[in-house]
Write an enzyme that holds these catalytic residues in place. Structure first.
Site, PDB file in Angstrom:
ATOM      1  CD  GLU A  46      -2.810   0.947   2.534  1.00  0.00           C
ATOM      2  OE1 GLU A  46      -3.138   2.007   3.094  1.00  0.00           O
ATOM      3  OE2 GLU A  46      -3.135  -0.174   2.944  1.00  0.00           O
ATOM      4  CG  ASP A  57      -2.465   8.794   7.070  1.00  0.00           C
ATOM      5  OD1 ASP A  57      -2.837   7.612   7.161  1.00  0.00           O
ATOM      6  OD2 ASP A  57      -2.329   9.382   5.995  1.00  0.00           O
TER       7      ASP A  57
END
Length: 256
Positions: A46, A57
């Site tokens: 990924e 994130d």
């Protein structure tokens, strides 16, 4: 059949997807990191496209993205790096990022270029279901790319099943409603994954957020097809002096 679907047909359990940030730790680290991941046992990569405001994130991946941006990483630079990717990387590759830079590049142009360089799928956490169905899904399909939606423990059964129908490749089960890299209670996560299993979804499920070592990887794999590791690997890269040896040591302790 897509390369991602082929992977899950061949490997029904303990699929390891590793997240890395394009252009980190150095601008030209992208391909060496991907090669090291494949050589060390990653089943799927990924590849994060750095963005200044990555909502999902945590601090570790945010910082790696800021470093990559400072190094000069852009989508155009990334596609230039990836044009020779398939000469040395054979595992499935998914681009993970956010809509703003993709739209600035041009959504169809982005999908066309991604397919051209050998990318297999996309994860765009801020692409809403409605816009996917009415505007963007057809473009993604046109270029033969898989698209992976995210679900959380708070997502309703009805919505999970709808996102499962829209997803191709696999379904990304976020372990809890938090950002990447934070610690998780794996007992709670197991109950959530058992619930997903009971829905008899059409896609395999990979678990992400908080998977960092052998214990958490094993726990995630008990009730899913595999797991996604990101922040812990980024930390290892940050502190290591050599991409190949650092990656081999990190993945060895996860897969041992």
């Amino acid at each position: 059949m897509s390369i991602i679907k082929d992977l899950f047909n061949r490997k029904k359990e303990r699929v390891l997807n590793v997240y890395c940030t394009a252009g980190f730790p150095e601008l030209n680290s992208t391909i060496p990191v991907m090669k090291a991941l494949e050589a060390s046992g990653a089943d799927l990569i990924e590849l994060g496209m750095p963005y200044s405001d990555p909502l999902a994130d945590g601090p570790v991946i945010q910082q790696s993205g800021l470093k990559a941006l400072a190094n000069g990483m852009t989508i155009a630079v990334l596609f230039d790096q990836l044009k020779e990717m398939r000469k040395s990387v054979s595992v499935p590759v998914i681009l993970m990022g956010y809509m703003n830079p993709v739209l600035q590049y041009g959504f169809e142009a982005f999908c066309q270029k991604a397919a051209e360089v050998g990318v297999d799928g996309l994860i765009l956490p801020d692409l809403p279901e409605y816009e996917f169905e009415t505007m963007y899904g057809a473009i993604i399909k046109k270029y033969g790319l898989d698209f992976i939606f995210l679900v959380t423990p708070e997502t309703s059964e009805k919505r999970i099943k709808k996102l499962d129908q829209l997803s191709t490749g696999f379904l990304y089960a976020v372990s809890s409603s938090s950002t990447t890299g934070s610690d998780k209670n794996m007992t709670d996560v197991s109950a959530y994954l058992k619930r997903l299993q009971s829905y008899q979804l059409q896609n395999p499920v990979l678990v992400g957020f908080g998977i960092k070592d052998k214990a958490s990887f094993d726990a995630a794999c008990a009730h899913a097809s595999g797991a996604i590791i990101g922040s812990a690997y980024i930390k290892a890269l940050e502190s290591g002096s050599n991409v190949e040896t650092t990656t081999a040591a990190f993945l060895n302790q996860v897969l041992q």
